[in-house]
Motif scaffolding. Structure first.
Motif, short mmCIF file in Angstrom:
data_model
loop_
_atom_site.label_atom_id
_atom_site.label_comp_id
_atom_site.label_asym_id
_atom_site.label_seq_id
_atom_site.Cartn_x
_atom_site.Cartn_y
_atom_site.Cartn_z
N ARG A 54 11.07 0.33 -0.19
CA ARG A 54 12.03 0.80 1.15
C ARG A 54 11.01 -0.75 2.12
O ARG A 54 10.23 -0.25 2.11
N LEU A 55 11.62 -0.46 3.04
CA LEU A 55 10.98 -1.32 4.31
C LEU A 55 10.44 -0.51 5.30
O LEU A 55 10.94 0.34 5.72
N PRO A 56 9.24 -0.58 5.43
CA PRO A 56 8.38 0.48 6.37
C PRO A 56 9.02 -0.38 7.68
O PRO A 56 8.81 -1.41 8.04
N SER A 57 8.37 0.62 8.67
CA SER A 57 8.51 0.44 10.23
C SER A 57 7.81 -1.30 10.52
O SER A 57 6.29 -0.88 9.07
N LEU A 58 8.08 -1.77 10.93
CA LEU A 58 6.52 -2.29 11.85
C LEU A 58 5.74 -0.94 12.47
O LEU A 58 4.39 -2.40 11.69
N PRO A 59 5.31 -0.44 13.05
CA PRO A 59 4.23 0.31 13.24
C PRO A 59 3.18 0.28 12.07
O PRO A 59 2.72 0.48 11.84
N SER A 60 3.97 0.68 11.11
CA SER A 60 3.25 1.76 9.91
C SER A 60 2.93 -0.28 9.39
O SER A 60 2.08 -0.07 8.73
N THR A 61 4.16 -1.00 9.03
CA THR A 61 3.20 -2.67 8.37
C THR A 61 2.00 -3.30 9.03
O THR A 61 1.02 -3.41 8.42
N MET A 62 2.16 -2.71 10.93
CA MET A 62 0.62 -2.87 11.11
C MET A 62 -0.40 -2.47 11.08
O MET A 62 -1.61 -2.37 10.92
N ALA A 63 -0.05 -0.82 11.16
CA ALA A 63 -1.06 -0.12 10.50
C ALA A 63 -2.11 -0.41 9.14
O ALA A 63 -2.89 -0.54 9.04
N PHE A 64 -0.67 -0.99 8.18
CA PHE A 64 -1.34 -1.37 6.91
C PHE A 64 -2.17 -2.42 6.88
O PHE A 64 -3.05 -2.16 6.47
N VAL A 65 -1.53 -3.31 6.95
CA VAL A 65 -2.91 -4.79 7.73
C VAL A 65 -3.56 -4.16 8.49
O VAL A 65 -4.75 -4.68 7.97
N SER A 66 -3.60 -3.58 9.58
CA SER A 66 -5.33 -3.01 10.82
C SER A 66 -6.28 -2.60 9.56
O SER A 66 -7.31 -2.63 9.84
N ALA A 67 -5.73 -1.90 8.61
CA ALA A 67 -6.42 -0.83 7.79
C ALA A 67 -7.20 -1.71 6.60
O ALA A 67 -8.24 -1.42 6.05
N CYS A 68 -6.17 -2.52 6.62
CA CYS A 68 -7.04 -3.35 5.39
C CYS A 68 -8.18 -4.73 5.36
O CYS A 68 -8.68 -4.70 5.13
N VAL A 69 -7.44 -4.84 7.10
CA VAL A 69 -9.00 -5.99 7.47
C VAL A 69 -9.84 -5.15 7.31
O VAL A 69 -10.66 -5.70 7.67
N ALA A 70 -9.97 -3.55 8.42
CA ALA A 70 -10.83 -2.83 8.53
C ALA A 70 -11.81 -2.30 6.96
O ALA A 70 -13.04 -3.17 7.08
#
Length: 400
Positions: A60-76
């Protein structure tokens, strides 16, 4: 028109493509576990392990907040483990554009099944995107070298205040949104009120209250266009435009300033194109123009090519970074520092009566560096950096 099968295939392919991009990011960040991603995204509170697993699996397509949390967590995670990520992997604006493209394809699928088909879309989540909260994981690799500040103030030169009878200010902000996909920003109302008050307070600000237009939570482009037309027709000295709120990017990466009815899939009709706004400001009769943007990806404004002569642009953050809205603070991060500077905080005596914009920028950039927050950016053409918006007010004497 495409048949239902083609629409469904398009939506499925968009979700698969997006999930593949998320998987590639996770691998390049060192393949963190879903438990690690959940831990690193905890300040956002929007990335349960199940959501992350379904996102990378393409179910399923995640919500935008979930997407940004995923990207931010990967970067961190990459930063914690000294793993170097490509700049585009850390470009939150680019991830937003990718999500919007996938969302549009899924929306087409939903409309194709609305007449009786089953909609297997993700339940709506409480959004937390837009401005980042202060507690979010730090972003790795700020672009460009950190600014350095000499212990003594540079020779700012002679600055001047606007001619109150020939200048105009537009102070605009959006903090309340009708779309569930855009989080509320309660600090924006305080931003707008304080900026307008500071600019127009007699003895402090350089603008007349009757020549300062305040637009809080405007709902349509007509009201913004009308205010802009009044200002551009009436100004002959300094024209100032301030904005605080969410900003969005279209598929070409162009910056849009949101209104209360803005939405991801209807930017052209519900949000203000910064490129068009900058052209209107450049065509005004003003001798000097000042643009101040407190929003995500604000640095994109410096890349439009629409900035006019004798213009000073001050951006809360770079073209790929989120702005901050610390929940414990009255103002957003950038505007809080900006207001403190406008009111003369830590102004050196050699500045004299007025506070030039070049000094204002140096002050907010220094504060961002000290607080480890996103670094503001600026563009200055002509001698506008010597222009002042406020004057230094001597402190009131205290009884001894």
């Amino acid at each position: 028109m495409p048949g239902r099968e083609a629409v469904a295939n398009g939506g499925e392919m968009a979700v698969r493509q997006f999930s593949a991009e998320l998987r590639e990011l996770r691998v390049s960040a060192g393949s963190p576990s879903f438990r690690s991603l959940e831990r690193l995204a905890e300040p956002r509170g929007s990335l349960p392990r199940s959501t992350a697993a379904e996102a990378v699996a393409g179910r399923r397509l995640p919500s935008l907040p979930s997407t940004m949390a995923f990207v931010s967590a990967c970067v961190a995670y990459a930063a914690e483990n000294s793993i170097s990520l490509a700049p585009e992997a850390q470009d939150f604006g680019r991830w937003q554009q990718r999500w919007i493209r996938a969302k549009r394809a899924v929306d087409k699928l939903r409309s194709g099944t609305s007449d009786g088909g089953h909609d297997d879309s993700e339940p709506a989540e409480e959004p937390e995107g837009g401005f980042r909260e202060q507690g979010d994981p730090p972003l790795a690799g700020n672009q460009g070298p950190a600014p350095s500040f000499a212990p003594q103030s540079p020779p700012w030169g002679r600055s001047r205040l606007p001619d109150r009878s020939r200048s105009w200010a537009i102070v605009m902000g959006t903090g309340h949104y009708e779309s569930a996909e855009l989080p509320q920003l309660p600090a924006v109302e305080a931003n707008v009120e304080a900026v307008a008050d500071t600019l127009t307070t007699p003895g402090l600000g350089g603008f007349d209250k009757d020549r300062c237009t305040v637009l809080l939570d405007a709902s349509d482009l007509t009201s913004v266009g009308s205010a802009l037309a009044d200002a551009t027709r009436s100004v002959h000295d300094v024209l100032l435009f301030y904005y605080s709120g969410h900003s969005l990017l279209d598929e070409d990466g162009d910056l849009y300033l949101t209104l209360s009815r803005s939405g991801y899939t209807s930017l052209y009709f519900t949000a203000v194109s910064f490129t068009r706004l900058a052209r209107e400001l450049a065509n005004a009769r003003a001798e000097h123009t000042v643009i101040i943007l407190d929003c995500n990806f604000a640095g994109r404004a410096l890349q439009t090519g629409a900035i006019g002569d004798n213009t000073f642009v001050l951006c809360a953050t770079g073209p790929t970074r989120y702005a901050l809205a610390p929940p414990s603070e009255r103002f957003t991060a950038f505007t809080g520092d900006f207001l403190y500077a406008l009111r003369g905080g830590l102004a050196p005596h050699e500045l004299g009566e007025a506070l030039p914009l070049d000094w204002i920028y140096a002050h907010v950039a220094r504060q961002a560096e000290n607080k480890e927050r996103p670094r503001p950016q600026r563009l200055s053409t002509g001698d506008t950096g010597q222009l002042a918006l406020t004057r230094v007010v001597p402190p009131e004497p205290t009884d001894t």
